[in-house]
Design an enzyme around this catalytic site. Sequence first.
Site, PDB file in Angstrom:
ATOM      1  N   CYS A 150       0.864  -1.184   0.000  1.00 18.39           N
ATOM      2  CA  CYS A 150       0.000   0.000   0.000  1.00 18.39           C
ATOM      3  C   CYS A 150       0.905   1.240   0.000  1.00 18.39           C
ATOM      4  O   CYS A 150       2.135   1.137   0.143  1.00 18.39           O
ATOM      5  CB  CYS A 150      -0.869  -0.003   1.252  1.00 18.39           C
ATOM      6  SG  CYS A 150       0.133   0.049   2.758  1.00 18.39           S
ATOM      7  N   HIS A 163       3.676   1.863  11.801  1.00 21.83           N
ATOM      8  CA  HIS A 163       2.545   1.672  12.715  1.00 21.83           C
ATOM      9  C   HIS A 163       2.397   2.789  13.723  1.00 21.83           C
ATOM     10  O   HIS A 163       1.417   2.842  14.457  1.00 21.83           O
ATOM     11  CB  HIS A 163       2.709   0.333  13.453  1.00 21.83           C
ATOM     12  CG  HIS A 163       2.891  -0.804  12.517  1.00 21.83           C
ATOM     13  ND1 HIS A 163       4.114  -1.376  12.253  1.00 21.83           N
ATOM     14  CD2 HIS A 163       2.003  -1.456  11.748  1.00 21.83           C
ATOM     15  CE1 HIS A 163       3.962  -2.326  11.361  1.00 21.83           C
ATOM     16  NE2 HIS A 163       2.698  -2.400  11.036  1.00 21.83           N
ATOM     17  N   HIS A 196      -1.034  -4.854  19.485  1.00 20.66           N
ATOM     18  CA  HIS A 196      -0.542  -4.424  18.167  1.00 20.66           C
ATOM     19  C   HIS A 196       0.105  -3.049  18.309  1.00 20.66           C
ATOM     20  O   HIS A 196      -0.382  -2.183  19.027  1.00 20.66           O
ATOM     21  CB  HIS A 196      -1.696  -4.381  17.161  1.00 20.66           C
ATOM     22  CG  HIS A 196      -1.217  -4.183  15.749  1.00 20.66           C
ATOM     23  ND1 HIS A 196      -0.899  -2.939  15.245  1.00 20.66           N
ATOM     24  CD2 HIS A 196      -0.966  -5.071  14.761  1.00 20.66           C
ATOM     25  CE1 HIS A 196      -0.487  -3.067  13.995  1.00 20.66           C
ATOM     26  NE2 HIS A 196      -0.504  -4.356  13.680  1.00 20.66           N
ATOM     27  N   GLU A 244       0.319  -0.501  16.416  1.00 14.30           N
ATOM     28  CA  GLU A 244      -0.500   0.669  16.069  1.00 14.30           C
ATOM     29  C   GLU A 244      -1.449   1.014  17.229  1.00 14.30           C
ATOM     30  O   GLU A 244      -1.629   2.189  17.568  1.00 14.30           O
ATOM     31  CB  GLU A 244      -1.306   0.378  14.799  1.00 14.30           C
ATOM     32  CG  GLU A 244      -2.152   1.565  14.386  1.00 14.30           C
ATOM     33  CD  GLU A 244      -3.120   1.232  13.259  1.00 14.30           C
ATOM     34  OE1 GLU A 244      -2.768   0.439  12.367  1.00 14.30           O
ATOM     35  OE2 GLU A 244      -4.244   1.763  13.301  1.00 14.30           O
ATOM     36  N   THR A 251      -6.408   0.630  11.897  1.00 19.52           N
ATOM     37  CA  THR A 251      -6.596   0.788  10.446  1.00 19.52           C
ATOM     38  C   THR A 251      -6.708  -0.528   9.678  1.00 19.52           C
ATOM     39  O   THR A 251      -7.135  -0.529   8.528  1.00 19.52           O
ATOM     40  CB  THR A 251      -5.405   1.567   9.845  1.00 19.52           C
ATOM     41  OG1 THR A 251      -4.203   0.864  10.169  1.00 19.52           O
ATOM     42  CG2 THR A 251      -5.354   2.984  10.366  1.00 19.52           C
ATOM     43  N   SER A 275       1.470  -9.655  10.569  1.00 22.46           N
ATOM     44  CA  SER A 275       0.845  -8.618   9.748  1.00 22.46           C
ATOM     45  C   SER A 275      -0.666  -8.697   9.921  1.00 22.46           C
ATOM     46  O   SER A 275      -1.315  -9.629   9.437  1.00 22.46           O
ATOM     47  CB  SER A 275       1.229  -8.807   8.278  1.00 22.46           C
ATOM     48  OG  SER A 275       0.325  -8.106   7.450  1.00 22.46           O
ATOM     49  N   SER A 276      -1.216  -7.711  10.600  1.00 22.36           N
ATOM     50  CA  SER A 276      -2.650  -7.724  10.901  1.00 22.36           C
ATOM     51  C   SER A 276      -3.487  -7.780   9.627  1.00 22.36           C
ATOM     52  O   SER A 276      -4.402  -8.597   9.502  1.00 22.36           O
ATOM     53  CB  SER A 276      -3.013  -6.473  11.705  1.00 22.36           C
ATOM     54  OG  SER A 276      -4.398  -6.348  11.849  1.00 22.36           O
TER      55      SER A 276
HETATM   56  S1  SF4 Z   1      -2.765   2.331   7.487  1.00 25.65           S
HETATM   57 FE1  SF4 Z   1      -1.342   0.617   7.218  1.00 25.65          FE
HETATM   58  S2  SF4 Z   1      -2.273  -0.675   5.639  1.00 25.65           S
HETATM   59 FE2  SF4 Z   1      -3.314   1.326   5.578  1.00 25.65          FE
HETATM   60  S3  SF4 Z   1      -2.237   2.531   4.022  1.00 25.65           S
HETATM   61 FE3  SF4 Z   1      -1.274   2.975   5.980  1.00 25.65          FE
HETATM   62  S4  SF4 Z   1       0.418   1.508   6.157  1.00 25.65           S
HETATM   63 FE4  SF4 Z   1      -0.958   0.760   4.568  1.00 25.65          FE
END
Ligand code: SF4
Length: 522
Positions: free
Chosen positions: A227, A289, A339, A341, A379, A437-438
């Site tokens: 991403c 994260h 996690h 994040e 997210t 990796s969630s």
């Molecule tokens: S929140 Fe995580 S999965 Fe979503 S765009 Fe950002 S890095 Fe990628």
Amino acid sequence: MTETIPQPRTEAAADQIEFEAAPESAKPGLLVLAPLRIEANAVRRGLTKSTSHVLHTGMGATRARKSVGKSQQNPFGAMVVMGTAAGLGDDLSPGDLVVASEVSDGETTVALPGADLLAAELRRAGLTARAGRVITVQKLVKSAERVQLAADGYLAADMETAALLGAADGRPVAVIRAVSDGGFGPGMVGGGIAALRSLRKAAPVAEKWAAACRERTVLLAGPRSFCAGVERAIEIVERALEMRGTPVYVRKQIVHNTRVVADLEQRGAVFVDELDEVPDGATVVFSAHGVSPAVRDDASGRGLAVIDATCPLVSKVHAEARRFAKEGYTVALIGHAGHEEVEGTLGEAPSSTVLVQTAADVAELNVADPAKVAYLMQTTLAIDEAADVAGALRDKFPQMRAPGSDDICYATTNRQAAVRAVAAEADLVLVAGSKNSSNSVRLVERSERTGTAAHLIDGATDIDLSWLSGVSVVGLTAGASAPPAVVSEIIAALSGLGTVTVTERVTTTESVQFGLPREVRR
Ligand code: SF4
């Protein structure tokens, strides 16, 4: 987009070795070609299926061709050449197995793309095995030649394989050679007991491999893989390495993928769990994260040169947490405990934020003012499960405030929709991604909820061949932190099990890009 990857053709000997085509009605099994009688017997002792056959072909290319050419075999669906060989690497021991990734006779080279898969399966069976280049030579090689062949990148040398490959006649073919004492012919028997034992133990694995062989379709989910937030985070570390030299410290894994981390490590990045592992004054990158304000304060107090690779979509959730807390709301953060994040978001307003993982957590939730509750999300959650928890919160706190825009990011949403589309058509789904990796784990769960079995794999060697038995359509995707190259590697490995037709199912296209922080702008 549809592309067909056929089996490698092995024309060199195909005109001299003829087999009856397998009738449609037959259940073609495994054919093993073993040059020496003792090798054939060792393999026979290990086989378990009535559809498996062993043909003793004779030692050396000429005998092998003659013997095979004379035989009219039972129908077979896949072929494995099995025998002993001279190991060419210093680190090979008698009994070690070499699965040919390519076979050369010095003039012609045939690539066998499924070698890594088979070698991994042999290792899971407790054998020492690796994939590598095999050369077929005309006569016994002396020690000087062995050194040269090893320097040329060959792992094993034999006297038949190149001549036998054509017998596969377009069917899937593999080569398993067991390292003997390094010689050929009768002289190797004494030192080859370990090799014969390994061949016997490898026989049922060869059957498992044959059972996984068939023509199949790979349905590629689109979008998949990196991403915008992950691409940005990786580029930040790469640029930091270029601009500031090594080492560059990275707090936690920059993104949750073992390949990405290993690659950056090789280039000079040093991954640490906490800032106390970073020397004073060094450069440290915060992962995609995000981190809590306490970590930022710690870095600043230590005089560390910080480059922040937090994904802007994670930063957005942090800002929402601060805003709601400032306005006197209790923030219910929907996410997974532990996690990174979630740890970072919780740290933005620790006294105002509570973590809720399930609807059951919501039932037990007590807040100071039920009229002042807001929710936020990690997210990378599963969209439907997160919606269930949000629904339970709304039932309990009807005046609850929602984030200004969805917290589950575009990449998570798009990859879940795409995997759902391919899972609906597939017999099996493979998700490239690491266990921590969630978003990758959510893709497995998303597939399973459609009723299709799914597995998370870091790469092709994690594929258990038993998953593929009877599977004609494989759905393939990759989590947002998994490199696109892993997808290509998996397709190449599957093509070693039979012709693969790759079709992409694109549910949406993405054009999101994030700018880089000023510290690494040029
Ligand atoms: S929140 Fe995580 S999965 Fe979503 S765009 Fe950002 S890095 Fe990628």
